[in-house]
Design an enzyme around this catalytic site. Structure first.
Site, mmCIF file in Angstrom:
data_model
loop_
_atom_site.group_PDB
_atom_site.id
_atom_site.type_symbol
_atom_site.label_atom_id
_atom_site.label_comp_id
_atom_site.label_asym_id
_atom_site.label_seq_id
_atom_site.Cartn_x
_atom_site.Cartn_y
_atom_site.Cartn_z
ATOM 1 N N ASP A 243 0.856 -1.221 0.046
ATOM 2 C CA ASP A 243 0.000 -0.030 0.101
ATOM 3 C C ASP A 243 0.846 1.226 -0.089
ATOM 4 O O ASP A 243 2.276 1.251 0.295
ATOM 5 C CB ASP A 243 -0.892 0.006 1.317
ATOM 6 N N ASP B 127 -0.203 4.990 0.742
ATOM 7 C CA ASP B 127 -0.297 6.137 2.103
ATOM 8 C C ASP B 127 -0.460 5.425 3.413
ATOM 9 O O ASP B 127 -1.427 4.610 3.424
ATOM 10 C CB ASP B 127 -1.687 6.927 1.670
ATOM 11 N N ASP C 35 -1.733 -0.988 6.149
ATOM 12 C CA ASP C 35 -1.826 -0.208 7.264
ATOM 13 C C ASP C 35 -3.595 0.016 7.972
ATOM 14 O O ASP C 35 -3.847 0.701 8.454
ATOM 15 C CB ASP C 35 -1.323 1.533 7.101
#
Length: 223
Positions: A7, A9, A169
Site C-alpha cells: 500500500d 499512503d 496499514d
C-alpha cells in the site's frame, strides 16, 4: 516469482499532511476555513479524499453527498498541485524494499489513490522505478478490498498472485489480502497503528528493518 506488494499512503509514506491541505483548500473555497487538523486527523486523511470531505462536512453539520462529489475533483486538483510538500517516506522503507528486490522478490504498489496521483507522488519521492507494478483506484473497474487489484499488481510485477504478500496499514488491506487468500503484514507506526493487532494479520511490522525476514517466513524465499 514471489512478490511483495505495498500500500502507499500510511504504509510506504506519510502523506497525511498534503492530503489534509488539499481537503482544507476545499473547505476554504466553501467559505468555512480549515476544518481538518494536520495532527489530529492523520487517520482520516489516510482514508482518502471523499472521507476527508465527509468528516469535515459532518463536523460543520452540513454533510451532503452531492457536495462531497462536487468537491472531490477540486480536492484532487489541489492535491496534484502540491503533492509532496509534506509527504515523506517512512524511515527504513526503501532500504527494506531494495533488500527484497535484491533477494529476488517482485515489487509493486497497490493503492486506493488514483493511479496518476500515485505515479506522480512516487516519482516526486524518487522511488517510482523501484516498483515494477503500480495499480491504483482507477486502474481496474474495482478497487481494494476487492482482491483483483492485488492480484493484478502481482501479475504486473512478474509474479504469481497466489505467492504474494501485501504490506498495508488498514482493515482495507487486511480484507484485500484475506479475499485473495494471501498473507498480510500491517504496519504499526502509522496513525492507526494501535488498531492493527485487532485485525489479526499474519504479522505486525513495527520497523521496516524487520520486513525482509517476515516476508521470508510468510511466503518463502525466491530461489
Amino acid at each position: 516469482m514471489r512478490t511483495v506488494i505495498f500500500d502507499l499512503d500510511g504504509t510506504l509514506a506519510d502523506t497525511s499532511g498534503d492530503l489534509i491541505a488539499a481537503a482544507n483548500a476545499c473547505f476554504r473555497q466553501m467559505g468555512v476555513g480549515d476544518v481538518l487538523d494536520p495532527d489530529a486527523d492523520q487517520g482520516v486523511a489516510l482514508r482518502g479524499g471523499k472521507r476527508m470531505l465527509t468528516v469535515g462536512l459532518e463536523r460543520l453539520g452540513r454533510y451532503d453527498a452531492d457536495t462531497v462529489e462536487a468537491y472531490y475533483p477540486v480536492l484532487l486538483e489541489a492535491y496534484a498541485e502540491d503533492i509532496d510538500r509534506h509527504s515523506v517516506l517512512y524511515p527504513g522503507a526503501m532500504a527494506a524494499v531494495e533488500a527484497l528486490g535484491t533477494a529476488g522478490y517482485g515489487l509493486g504498489v497497490c493503492t486506493n489513490k488514483p493511479e496518476g496521483l500515485a505515479d506522480l507522488l512516487l516519482r516526486r519521492l524518487g522511488v517510482r522505478d523501484v516498483f515494477a507494478a503500480l495499480v491504483g483506484a482507477d486502474t481496474l473497474t474495482v478497487r481494494k478490498p476487492d482482491p483483483e487489484p492485488l492480484r493484478e499488481a502481482a501479475r504486473r510485477a512478474g509474479g504469481d498472485p497466489a505467492r504474494t504478500l501485501l504490506v498495508g496499514d488498514s482493515d482495507t488491506d487486511r480484507n484485500t489480502a484475506r479475499a485473495a487468500g494471501v498473507p498480510s503484514v500491517l504496519v504499526t507506526f502509522g496513525p492507526s497503528g494501535a488498531d492493527m493487532a485487532a485485525l489479526a494479520p499474519e504479522a505486525l511490522l513495527e520497523r521496516f528493518e524487520d520486513l525482509p525476514g517476515l516476508v521470508a517466513q510468510l511466503i518463502g524465499a525466491n530461489s
